[in-house]
Write an enzyme that holds these catalytic residues in place. Structure first.
Site, PDB file in Angstrom:
ATOM      1  N   GLU A   1      -2.100  -8.673   7.626  1.00  0.00           N
ATOM      2  CA  GLU A   1      -2.942  -9.214   6.535  1.00  0.00           C
ATOM      3  C   GLU A   1      -2.380 -10.530   5.987  1.00  0.00           C
ATOM      4  O   GLU A   1      -2.418 -10.779   4.781  1.00  0.00           O
ATOM      5  CB  GLU A   1      -3.072  -8.189   5.389  1.00  0.00           C
ATOM      6  CG  GLU A   1      -3.588  -6.832   5.830  1.00  0.00           C
ATOM      7  CD  GLU A   1      -3.852  -5.863   4.687  1.00  0.00           C
ATOM      8  OE1 GLU A   1      -3.925  -6.298   3.516  1.00  0.00           O
ATOM      9  OE2 GLU A   1      -3.984  -4.665   4.966  1.00  0.00           O
TER      10      GLU A   1
ATOM     11  N   GLU B   1      -0.494   1.553   2.505  1.00  0.00           N
ATOM     12  CA  GLU B   1       0.159   1.405   1.197  1.00  0.00           C
ATOM     13  C   GLU B   1       0.551   2.751   0.574  1.00  0.00           C
ATOM     14  O   GLU B   1       0.262   3.014  -0.590  1.00  0.00           O
ATOM     15  CB  GLU B   1      -0.740   0.594   0.257  1.00  0.00           C
ATOM     16  CG  GLU B   1      -1.047  -0.783   0.829  1.00  0.00           C
ATOM     17  CD  GLU B   1      -2.112  -1.572   0.078  1.00  0.00           C
ATOM     18  OE1 GLU B   1      -2.621  -1.070  -0.937  1.00  0.00           O
ATOM     19  OE2 GLU B   1      -2.442  -2.693   0.520  1.00  0.00           O
TER      20      GLU B   1
HETATM   21  O1  9MR Z   1      -9.701  -8.106   0.456  1.00  0.00           O
HETATM   22  C1  9MR Z   1     -10.148  -6.839   0.078  1.00  0.00           C
HETATM   23  C2  9MR Z   1     -11.095  -6.954  -1.099  1.00  0.00           C
HETATM   24  O2  9MR Z   1     -12.248  -7.698  -0.739  1.00  0.00           O
HETATM   25  C3  9MR Z   1     -11.478  -5.569  -1.589  1.00  0.00           C
HETATM   26  O3  9MR Z   1     -12.205  -5.683  -2.748  1.00  0.00           O
HETATM   27  C4  9MR Z   1     -10.239  -4.734  -1.862  1.00  0.00           C
HETATM   28  C5  9MR Z   1     -10.599  -3.310  -2.212  1.00  0.00           C
HETATM   29  O4  9MR Z   1     -11.239  -2.709  -1.137  1.00  0.00           O
HETATM   30  O5  9MR Z   1      -9.380  -4.719  -0.743  1.00  0.00           O
HETATM   31  C6  9MR Z   1      -8.959  -5.973  -0.305  1.00  0.00           C
HETATM   32  O6  9MR Z   1      -8.147  -5.823   0.838  1.00  0.00           O
HETATM   33  C7  9MR Z   1      -6.881  -5.216   0.649  1.00  0.00           C
HETATM   34  C8  9MR Z   1      -6.580  -4.393   1.875  1.00  0.00           C
HETATM   35  O7  9MR Z   1      -7.636  -3.469   2.108  1.00  0.00           O
HETATM   36  C9  9MR Z   1      -5.249  -3.672   1.748  1.00  0.00           C
HETATM   37  N1  9MR Z   1      -4.172  -4.606   1.443  1.00  0.00           N
HETATM   38  C10 9MR Z   1      -4.430  -5.518   0.336  1.00  0.00           C
HETATM   39  C11 9MR Z   1      -5.740  -6.253   0.543  1.00  0.00           C
HETATM   40  C12 9MR Z   1      -5.978  -7.290  -0.563  1.00  0.00           C
HETATM   41  O8  9MR Z   1      -6.087  -6.692  -1.797  1.00  0.00           O
END
Ligand code: 9MR
Length: 364
Positions: free
Chosen positions: A275, A160
């Protein structure tokens, strides 16, 4: 119609958008195919983001992962906030357990992620200079990629990095890395990871590129510019991860997404779906309708990609509606639980799972 003929149609010319409900019904007619025979004979690995604690104590959860996945990725565990509670500690407990699970069960594990703006421990705010940022980032990547060298074959090195509303003057998202190192944090991360494990697949991962909106068009363009700049300078890079957090109430920009994949492929880069899930907070209350719309949206998305290039893998961000990040940001006004994932809360496959299987299975 036998499955093989059906998959030829699904992967090749694709299923008409209006036809998605037919597409998940065995025996539905399929259009003629354009995908090559080798593409059709090779399954696309399917995987899911996993919460490693539940593997240990929830039998149904573990069973679902074993039954459906050839690949796993930690939903957390390899993020800075998990690995680096303090500047000098590396805590590998979660990823060590996940890789042991993957290896014991003949699965691959992806690494997520090395350089991201999110999930950063507070101490990283104290990184004050360019030299300090470079030192921390390089040390981190050397330590983490090095620990799993030869065992984690694919890493989301950059996550990102494109701004939510990129402009030509300001395409990058703010992060401690971008603030201290400018855009060179991308190159530095990729070169460091490649030097530690030359065999690893280096991935740049991003989201919000699939809708027919100004925002998605700008993100696609900014991402392609970043990729071109890296390729022009021979920076090691192998793939683009299209996250696929699909907004269920928005159309997929099939042409825009296919053109994006074409441009990525022309740079000799692979595409991964990393994802996938369908954000359903604006969809109808009816469970049946919601699941059908989610499946149709995912079908449009996968078709736009697969029509151009077979993705190296398809992963969903979770496996069951029981455990999903979606309600953290997208709760429904009617209070009904979100249903973004391929299995429902009781681990029953939904229409979304059928769509995914049509794209990932080896034809019989
Ligand atoms: O699903 C993930 C959530 O449990 C965490 O709290 C968050 C922060 O670490 O990240 C979420 O995963 C994200 C991923 O790492 C990057 N793309 C977006 C995902 C959903 O927010």
């Amino acid at each position: 119609m036998r499955r093989r003929e059906f998959v030829v149609g699904a992967l090749g010319a694709g299923l008409a958008a209006s036809n998605v409900l037919d597409s998940i019904i065995p025996g539905a007619p399929a259009a003629g195919g354009t995908a090559s025979a080798s593409q059709l004979r090779t399954a696309i690995p399917f995987g899911a983001a996993v919460r490693v604690d539940y593997l240990a104590d929830q039998f149904d959860y573990k069973t679902a992962i074993l039954e459906h996945c050839q690949m796993v990725v930690g939903e957390g565990g390899l993020k800075w906030i998990d690995l680096r509670p303090t500047r000098d500690d590396f805590v590998f407990d979660q990823p060590d357990r996940l890789i042991a699970f993957a290896e014991a069960n003949g699965m691959k594990m992806r690494g997520h992620t090395l350089a991201w703006y999110g999930a950063m421990p507070d101490w990283t705010q104290q990184i004050a200079s360019e030299a300090e940022a470079e030192g921390e980032l390089v040390r981190h990547i050397e330590m983490v990629v090095g620990r799993y060298k030869g065992r984690i074959p694919s890493w989301d090195v950059i996550n990102e990095a494109i701004a939510d509303h990129p402009t030509p003057d300001s395409p990058y998202r703010e992060s401690i890395w971008q603030q201290r190192l400018g855009k060179r944090f991308v190159e530095l991360s990729l070169r460091t990871a490649a030097a530690v494990d030359p065999d690893v697949q280096l991935v740049i991962n991003d989201y919000a590129i699939e809708n027919p909106t100004g925002q998605c068009r700008a993100k696609r363009e900014a991402l392609l510019n970043m990729l071109r700049d890296l390729k022009d300078r021979d920076v090691p890079l192998h793939a683009v991860g299209i996250q696929g957090h699909l907004l269920g109430d928005q159309e997929i920009d099939k042409d825009g997404l296919s053109r994006f994949v074409e441009a990525v492929a022309a740079m000799d880069l692979e595409v991964l779906v990393t994802e996938l899930d369908v954000i359903d907070n604006k969809l109808p209350a009816s469970t049946y309708d919601r699941d059908q719309i989610a499946a149709a949206t995912a079908n449009d998305f996968l078709r736009a990609i697969c029509d151009v290039k077979r993705p190296g893998a398809i992963l969903t961000w979770g496996i069951t509606d029981r455990y999903t990040w979606v309600p953290m940001w997208f709760t429904r006004d009617d209070g009904k639980p979100n249903r973004p994932l391929p299995l429902d809360v009781n681990y029953r496959p939904k229409a979304l799972m059928q769509v995914i299987e049509e794209y990932t299975r080896v034809p019989a």
